[in-house]
Design a protein around this motif. Structure first.
Motif, PDB file in Angstrom:
ATOM      1  N   THR A 157       0.852  -1.189   0.000  1.00 54.64           N
ATOM      2  CA  THR A 157       0.000   0.000   0.000  1.00 54.64           C
ATOM      3  C   THR A 157       0.890   1.241   0.000  1.00 54.64           C
ATOM      4  O   THR A 157       2.062   1.180   0.398  1.00 54.64           O
ATOM      5  CB  THR A 157      -0.902   0.032   1.249  1.00 54.64           C
ATOM      6  OG1 THR A 157      -0.052   0.114   2.400  1.00 54.64           O
ATOM      7  CG2 THR A 157      -1.810  -1.187   1.333  1.00 54.64           C
ATOM      8  N   ASP A 158       0.336   2.368  -0.414  1.00 52.79           N
ATOM      9  CA  ASP A 158       1.117   3.610  -0.442  1.00 52.79           C
ATOM     10  C   ASP A 158       1.687   3.933   0.933  1.00 52.79           C
ATOM     11  O   ASP A 158       2.822   4.398   1.047  1.00 52.79           O
ATOM     12  CB  ASP A 158       0.249   4.776  -0.942  1.00 52.79           C
ATOM     13  CG  ASP A 158      -0.084   4.641  -2.426  1.00 52.79           C
ATOM     14  OD1 ASP A 158       0.591   3.860  -3.136  1.00 52.79           O
ATOM     15  OD2 ASP A 158      -1.023   5.330  -2.882  1.00 52.79           O
ATOM     16  N   GLU A 159       0.912   3.679   1.976  1.00 58.02           N
ATOM     17  CA  GLU A 159       1.357   3.965   3.343  1.00 58.02           C
ATOM     18  C   GLU A 159       2.621   3.172   3.686  1.00 58.02           C
ATOM     19  O   GLU A 159       3.595   3.722   4.206  1.00 58.02           O
ATOM     20  CB  GLU A 159       0.238   3.619   4.335  1.00 58.02           C
ATOM     21  CG  GLU A 159       0.624   3.835   5.774  1.00 58.02           C
ATOM     22  CD  GLU A 159      -0.463   3.362   6.742  1.00 58.02           C
ATOM     23  OE1 GLU A 159      -0.193   3.384   7.943  1.00 58.02           O
ATOM     24  OE2 GLU A 159      -1.556   2.960   6.293  1.00 58.02           O
TER      25      GLU A 159
END
Length: 148
Positions: A99-101
């Motif tokens: 995920t981007d996070e």
């Protein structure tokens, strides 16, 4: 051409390569072209990734170290980043990346805590890499590769 080394000679070669790799300068990891241009050899060799300069995490080899250090920035291209993100942050890959996070967390962690050292090697780098991975297996993220 056929080279034959006895076990003693091979162990001397491996020990010398290990010492050179671990004694070479540990360079703080950065995610930019200038860092690679300034610090990474544009040749074949072996590399070691360290956490906080001292804790060995990963041993790798490449036909081009500079290109390989470009790939370490992308989860889709480098097994160390995939394994590290999964083990440390329970990352689950989606479309071959996290995920981007988690990708942001990895970028920050790499920049703050990881160091890398290089040893240019043209002949025998796969054998040296296998030797080092086998020797330091307990502390490494990577596993022993099965070469064909």
């Amino acid at each position: 051409m056929n080279y034959k080394f006895n076990e003693v000679e091979l162990n001397e070669i491996f020990a010398k390569a290990e010492k050179q790799l671990f004694d070479s300068k540990r360079i703080k990891f950065k995610k930019c072209k200038d860092w690679r241009k300034k610090n990474v050899p544009n040749e074949a060799g072996i590399y070691a990734v360290f956490e906080k300069e001292n804790e060995l995490l990963y041993i790798g080899e490449s036909g081009n170290l500079k290109a390989r250090m470009s790939e370490i920035n992308r989860t889709v291209n480098h097994s160390f980043r995939k394994q590290f993100g999964h083990l440390r942050y329970k990352g689950i890959k989606s479309r071959k990346k996290f995920t981007d996070e988690i990708e942001i967390i990895l970028d920050e962690y790499f920049a703050e805590n990881l160091f890398v050292s290089f040893l240019p090697v043209n002949l025998g780098r796969l054998e040296i890499e296998t030797y080092l991975i086998t020797k330091f297996q307990e502390s490494l993220i990577n596993s022993i590769k099965k070469r064909k």
